[in-house]
Scaffold this active site. Structure first.
Site, mmCIF file in Angstrom:
data_model
loop_
_atom_site.group_PDB
_atom_site.id
_atom_site.type_symbol
_atom_site.label_atom_id
_atom_site.label_comp_id
_atom_site.label_asym_id
_atom_site.label_seq_id
_atom_site.Cartn_x
_atom_site.Cartn_y
_atom_site.Cartn_z
ATOM 1 N N SER A 50 -5.885 16.013 -21.649
ATOM 2 C CA SER A 50 -6.423 15.165 -20.571
ATOM 3 C C SER A 50 -7.009 16.062 -19.484
ATOM 4 O O SER A 50 -6.758 17.277 -19.470
ATOM 5 C CB SER A 50 -5.299 14.304 -19.975
ATOM 6 O OG SER A 50 -4.386 15.138 -19.281
ATOM 7 N N ASP A 82 -9.194 14.032 -23.891
ATOM 8 C CA ASP A 82 -8.675 12.673 -23.753
ATOM 9 C C ASP A 82 -9.150 12.080 -22.419
ATOM 10 O O ASP A 82 -9.001 12.715 -21.369
ATOM 11 C CB ASP A 82 -7.133 12.762 -23.795
ATOM 12 C CG ASP A 82 -6.459 11.418 -23.922
ATOM 13 O OD1 ASP A 82 -7.081 10.490 -24.484
ATOM 14 O OD2 ASP A 82 -5.292 11.298 -23.484
ATOM 15 N N HIS A 213 -5.054 3.618 -28.103
ATOM 16 C CA HIS A 213 -4.401 4.369 -27.019
ATOM 17 C C HIS A 213 -3.072 3.706 -26.669
ATOM 18 O O HIS A 213 -2.774 2.611 -27.147
ATOM 19 C CB HIS A 213 -5.304 4.365 -25.776
ATOM 20 C CG HIS A 213 -6.436 5.339 -25.867
ATOM 21 N ND1 HIS A 213 -6.504 6.462 -25.094
ATOM 22 C CD2 HIS A 213 -7.512 5.363 -26.672
ATOM 23 C CE1 HIS A 213 -7.604 7.134 -25.397
ATOM 24 N NE2 HIS A 213 -8.236 6.490 -26.367
ATOM 25 N N ASP A 258 1.540 10.264 -26.232
ATOM 26 C CA ASP A 258 1.870 11.220 -25.181
ATOM 27 C C ASP A 258 3.268 10.948 -24.624
ATOM 28 O O ASP A 258 4.147 11.817 -24.636
ATOM 29 C CB ASP A 258 0.820 11.137 -24.047
ATOM 30 C CG ASP A 258 1.018 12.238 -23.027
ATOM 31 O OD1 ASP A 258 1.956 13.041 -23.172
ATOM 32 O OD2 ASP A 258 0.245 12.308 -22.055
HETATM 33 P P1 13P Z 1 1.189 6.706 -24.407
HETATM 34 O O1 13P Z 1 1.404 6.747 -22.919
HETATM 35 O O2 13P Z 1 1.628 5.395 -24.980
HETATM 36 O O3 13P Z 1 1.808 7.856 -25.105
HETATM 37 O O4 13P Z 1 -0.404 6.792 -24.664
HETATM 38 C C1 13P Z 1 -1.053 8.024 -24.671
HETATM 39 C C2 13P Z 1 -2.528 7.893 -24.691
HETATM 40 O O5 13P Z 1 -3.104 6.868 -24.954
HETATM 41 C C3 13P Z 1 -3.302 9.111 -24.402
HETATM 42 O O6 13P Z 1 -4.658 8.865 -24.328
HETATM 43 O O1 G3H Z 2 -3.708 8.531 -21.573
HETATM 44 C C1 G3H Z 2 -3.239 9.371 -20.831
HETATM 45 C C2 G3H Z 2 -2.395 10.486 -21.311
HETATM 46 O O2 G3H Z 2 -1.075 10.067 -21.422
HETATM 47 C C3 G3H Z 2 -2.560 11.688 -20.432
HETATM 48 O O3 G3H Z 2 -1.830 11.585 -19.265
HETATM 49 O O4 G3H Z 2 -3.524 12.184 -17.532
HETATM 50 O O5 G3H Z 2 -1.065 12.308 -17.032
HETATM 51 O O6 G3H Z 2 -2.143 13.988 -18.565
HETATM 52 P P1 G3H Z 2 -2.168 12.577 -18.005
HETATM 53 ZN ZN ZN Z 3 -5.199 6.947 -23.545
#
Ligand code: 13P
Ligand code: G3H
Ligand code: ZN
Length: 311
Positions: A50, A82, A213, A258
């Site tokens: 991300s 991401d 996602h 994640d």
């Molecule tokens: P979760 O928070 O359900 O793990 O989703 C992660 C995600 O979509 C990252 O893009």
């Molecule tokens: O979709 C989001 C992911 O869980 C990434 O989370 O932006 O806190 O790294 P983050």
């Molecule tokens: Zn996501």
């Protein structure tokens, strides 16, 4: 083996009725845990970063760590951005070696989402990278962006052909009721996903890879371990594994995870430090944390995604 794109992986996943795990990474132990598990069960992988993770760990460190993992495992691995939120961020990741980017224009008016996504696609395709777009809006928290359940909206199947054709995206993330983070449903609420929307979308886009996602199950065992060791996450609820298995068999070729990684790691570290209050060498608690990630990812691959043996 060099980093690969998701093209081949998605084609095989679509035809084989399974999905590839896209796991968020931001440090060495997470990358090692995920890739060692995938190696054990011979699974292809998407490692995704991300904007926040890239800021935290530094682009170069992450690319080098992923390159090291490829050297160690010899697996087909795609490195993916991401939730890219701008052309500049996507460009910077592609220029810096990522093989796949997501441009998330889902918060924009429809025509602006198309224009931004198309611009990223043109840049990416000219350099051999692939692009994921998004239509519809998930609820939940990513970095500083907090989308309330009221502002979330399901993907409109009547838009998908136009969006995919006009942008040229390689895969499409859709909103069918999943959400980001560890609090996906209210306590007592029955988890539900709009499989009817998924089915309508896949009928309109035969053979086209769909992305899910917000697909962590928020595994109760880890939440309980966190709460048993000083944490406070009583109402954490995720997507039932059975629903994810159903999605993986359909047009969904990429399932994003994640929160489950975060929970596994935190549960392990909390337990270790609670049981060993005098220890202070990070290796002592990061080793079991890495093993917890490995165990989690192996189970996801075998019991949910179905991509074991598909590398
Ligand atoms: P979760 O928070 O359900 O793990 O989703 C992660 C995600 O979509 C990252 O893009
Ligand atoms: O979709 C989001 C992911 O869980 C990434 O989370 O932006 O806190 O790294 P983050
Ligand atoms: Zn996501």
């Amino acid at each position: 083996m060099p980093l690969v794109t998701t093209k081949e992986m998605f084609k095989k996943a679509y035809e084989g009725g399974y999905a590839i795990g896209a796991f968020n990474v931001n440090n060495m132990e997470i990358i090692q845990g995920i890739t060692e598990a995938a190696k054990k069960v011979n699974a292809p992988l998407i490692l995704q970063v991300s904007a926040g993770a890239r800021k935290y760990a530094n682009h170069t460190y992450l690319v080098k760590l992923v390159e090291a993992a490829i050297e160690e495992t010899n697996l087909p691995i795609a490195l993916h951005l991401d939730h890219g939120d701008s052309f500049e961020l996507c460009k910077s990741c592609i220029d810096g070696g990522f093989t796949s980017v997501m441009i998330d224009g889902s918060h924009l008016p429809y025509e602006e989402n198309i224009a931004l996504t198309k611009k990223v696609v043109e840049y990416a395709h000219a350099r051999g990278a692939v692009v994921e777009g998004e239509l519809g809006r998930l609820a939940g928290v990513e970095d500083d962006v907090n989308v309330s359940a009221e502002d979330a909206s399901y993907t409109r199947p009547e838009e998908v052909i136009d969006f995919v054709t006009r942008t040229g995206v390689d895969s499409l993330a859709i909103a069918i009721g999943t959400s980001h983070g560890a609090y996906k449903f209210k306590p007592g609420q029955k988890p539900q996903l709009r499989f009817d929307i998924l089915e309508e979308v896949s009928k309109k886009l035969p053979g086209f890879p769909i992305v899910l996602h917000g697909a962590s199950s928020v595994i109760p065992e880890y939440v309980e371990m966190i709460n048993a060791n000083g944490g406070e996450m009583p109402d954490a609820i995720g997507i039932p594994e059975e629903m994810l298995r159903q999605a993986a068999k359909s047009a969904v070729c990429k399932i994003n995870i994640d929160s489950d990684l975060r929970l596994a790691m935190t549960a392990s570290i909390r337990k270790y430090l609670n049981e060993n209050p005098s220890h202070f060498d990070p290796r002592q608690y990061l080793k079991p944390a890495r093993e917890a990630i490995m165990d989690l990812v192996e189970k996801k691959i075998k019991n949910v995604l179905g991509c074991d043996g598909k590398a």
